[in-house]
Write an enzyme that holds these catalytic residues in place. Structure first.
Site, PDB file in Angstrom:
ATOM      1  N   HIS A   1       0.831  -1.213   0.000  1.00  0.00           N
ATOM      2  CA  HIS A   1       0.000   0.000   0.000  1.00  0.00           C
ATOM      3  C   HIS A   1       0.857   1.251   0.000  1.00  0.00           C
ATOM      4  O   HIS A   1       2.090   1.191   0.089  1.00  0.00           O
ATOM      5  CB  HIS A   1      -0.961   0.005   1.200  1.00  0.00           C
ATOM      6  CG  HIS A   1      -0.286  -0.013   2.545  1.00  0.00           C
ATOM      7  ND1 HIS A   1       0.434   1.038   3.035  1.00  0.00           N
ATOM      8  CD2 HIS A   1      -0.246  -0.969   3.517  1.00  0.00           C
ATOM      9  CE1 HIS A   1       0.883   0.760   4.242  1.00  0.00           C
ATOM     10  NE2 HIS A   1       0.500  -0.465   4.556  1.00  0.00           N
TER      11      HIS A   1
ATOM     12  N   CYS B   1       3.341  -4.697   6.645  1.00  0.00           N
ATOM     13  CA  CYS B   1       3.062  -4.599   5.216  1.00  0.00           C
ATOM     14  C   CYS B   1       4.303  -4.107   4.475  1.00  0.00           C
ATOM     15  O   CYS B   1       5.308  -3.762   5.085  1.00  0.00           O
ATOM     16  CB  CYS B   1       1.906  -3.626   4.963  1.00  0.00           C
ATOM     17  SG  CYS B   1       0.346  -4.106   5.735  1.00  0.00           S
TER      18      CYS B   1
END
Length: 420
Positions: free
Chosen positions: A147, A155
């Site tokens: 992202h 992430c």
């Protein structure tokens, strides 16, 4: 009435002015439809790629790099773009349990429904963790993404500009009919020198297994078919049916003499380089997670910190360090099977059909988010986009954490200002 008309006119003028400055496109919620830059489109054409041809993503933690590979008109893949990862959290090594702050390593599959155009992190797509291998080993976690917003809690986080391009590559490939694209996440480039450096690491056996898939792609330049049997990754074994249990016995495989010769040659070169590397002092090792025991400690620390309890600034560590180097030999595990349709020499004119990963994504219990990514009519049911509420909480905690990898200052997205 005149006052309201004047206000509306003023707002529209602001929007048009912003468009001249290049921000209205994103502010109007159209960032997920933003086309690739013309420079990249021209590069694709020069390499024999189309805008909607299939893609694949490779990630290397230690190098901090995310690569986008795209299929050429001869069926093989070539790298079209490379990006410096803004942030990833944790250490080298796989993700074990939710809250351990580890970014995943392994082979993952992204379907259209995992693309999130409404992400609070500008744009995002779910990696598909946990996959069949992770579940077979009892590994837990959710909402592991690539992202934007340059903020990570397990992430792989990019800048908004970077993720806009990466998202567009996947979106366009789905428009072209690709059913899913593969993400290969590695601790480092799996060269002989790097494997020799980490030969005493507690994660080495896991990394040797990942290297089989790495090698299959290096030899053929075609994403390998990925399955799990006997609780391990298996590559290009067409005898394994779709949906086969991860604990089932692995069936024998056959490969052509040409492919066997190609891989044997590749492996001999690797073994010689590995042997030579063990006698040299390589660069310093990066920290790696000391297995499930350390993962549980970090998970408990994360939970306590989220509850507002007083904890150490940095997460606990078992302070694992590799023992002194010892004589070693190159991995002797069975090599990955390369597709029989690729000749040993892999000539540029040889057409190779890109395989579709057999592993379907896990469907999380989180509420789905809307997606504007076109889904071809032949696309199977895929997992919905998971909610990101718990990532937001973890990220707020992580802002001051010195263990987060990446020195690029965090870039806050303005999109949240326009969300209802």
């Amino acid at each position: 009435m005149k006052i309201r008309t004047a206000i509306f006119a003023s707002l529209m003028a602001s929007v048009l002015l912003a468009g001249c400055q290049g921000s209205a496109f994103d502010d109007l919620g159209m960032k997920a439809e933003k086309p690739l830059p013309q420079k990249i489109v021209a590069q694709m054409k020069a390499k024999g790629m189309t805008r909607t041809s299939p893609v694949m993503v490779r990630i290397f933690k230690e190098e901090g790099v995310l690569e986008v590979w795209k299929q050429k008109n001869n069926g093989r893949y070539d790298m079209i773009s490379s990006y410096e990862i803004c942030k990833w959290s944790g250490k080298l090594g796989p993700k074990f349990v939710e809250g351990d702050r580890q970014a995943p390593e392994g082979f993952y599959t992204v379907y259209p429904a995992q693309m999130n155009p409404n992400s609070q992190y500008y744009l995002a797509f779910n990696m598909g963790f946990p996959n069949a291998y992770d579940r077979a080993h009892g590994r837990t976690g959710q909402h592991l993404m690539v992202h934007g917003a340059c903020s990570s809690a397990g992430c792989y986080s990019m800048t908004d500009e970077q993720v806009s391009e990466i998202y567009a590559f996947g979106r366009d490939a789905f428009v072209g009919g690709q059913r899913a694209f593969q993400i290969q996440a590695f601790p480092f480039r799996m060269t002989a020198a790097n494997m020799a450096r980490y030969r005493n690491d507690s994660n080495y056996e896991f990394w040797k297994m990942l290297k089989q898939g790495y090698d299959a792609f290096e030899v053929t330049k075609v994403p390998p078919k990925v399955d799990v049997c006997e609780k391990r990754y298996v590559f290009n074994n067409n005898a394994i049916p779709s949906g086969s249990p991860a604990t089932a016995a692995c069936p024998p495989t056959m490969q052509s003499e040409a492919i066997s010769t190609a891989f044997t040659s590749y492996h001999k070169t690797y073994e010689a380089a590995f042997s030579a590397a063990t006698t040299k002092s390589g660069k310093a090792l990066s920290p790696s997670i000391a297995g499930l025991a350390e993962a549980k400690l970090v998970s408990a620390w994360s939970a306590a910190r989220a509850r507002g309890e007083k904890v150490s600034r940095e997460p606990p560590s078992l302070n694992y360090s590799a023992p002194a180097a010892t004589p070693a030999t190159a991995p002797t595990s069975a090599p990955a099977v390369v597709p029989a349709s690729v000749p040993a020499s892999v000539p540029a004119s040889a057409p190779v059909a890109a395989p579709v990963p057999a592993q379907a994504p896990v469907t999380p219990e989180a509420a789905p988010a809307a997606t504007s990514v076109p889904v071809p009519s032949n696309n199977p049911a895929a997992a919905p986009v998971p909610a990101e509420n718990n990532i937001m909480a973890q990220d707020a905690i992580e802002q001051a954490d010195t263990t987060v990898t990446g020195a690029v200052p965090e870039k806050k997205s303005l999109w949240g200002m326009f969300k209802k």
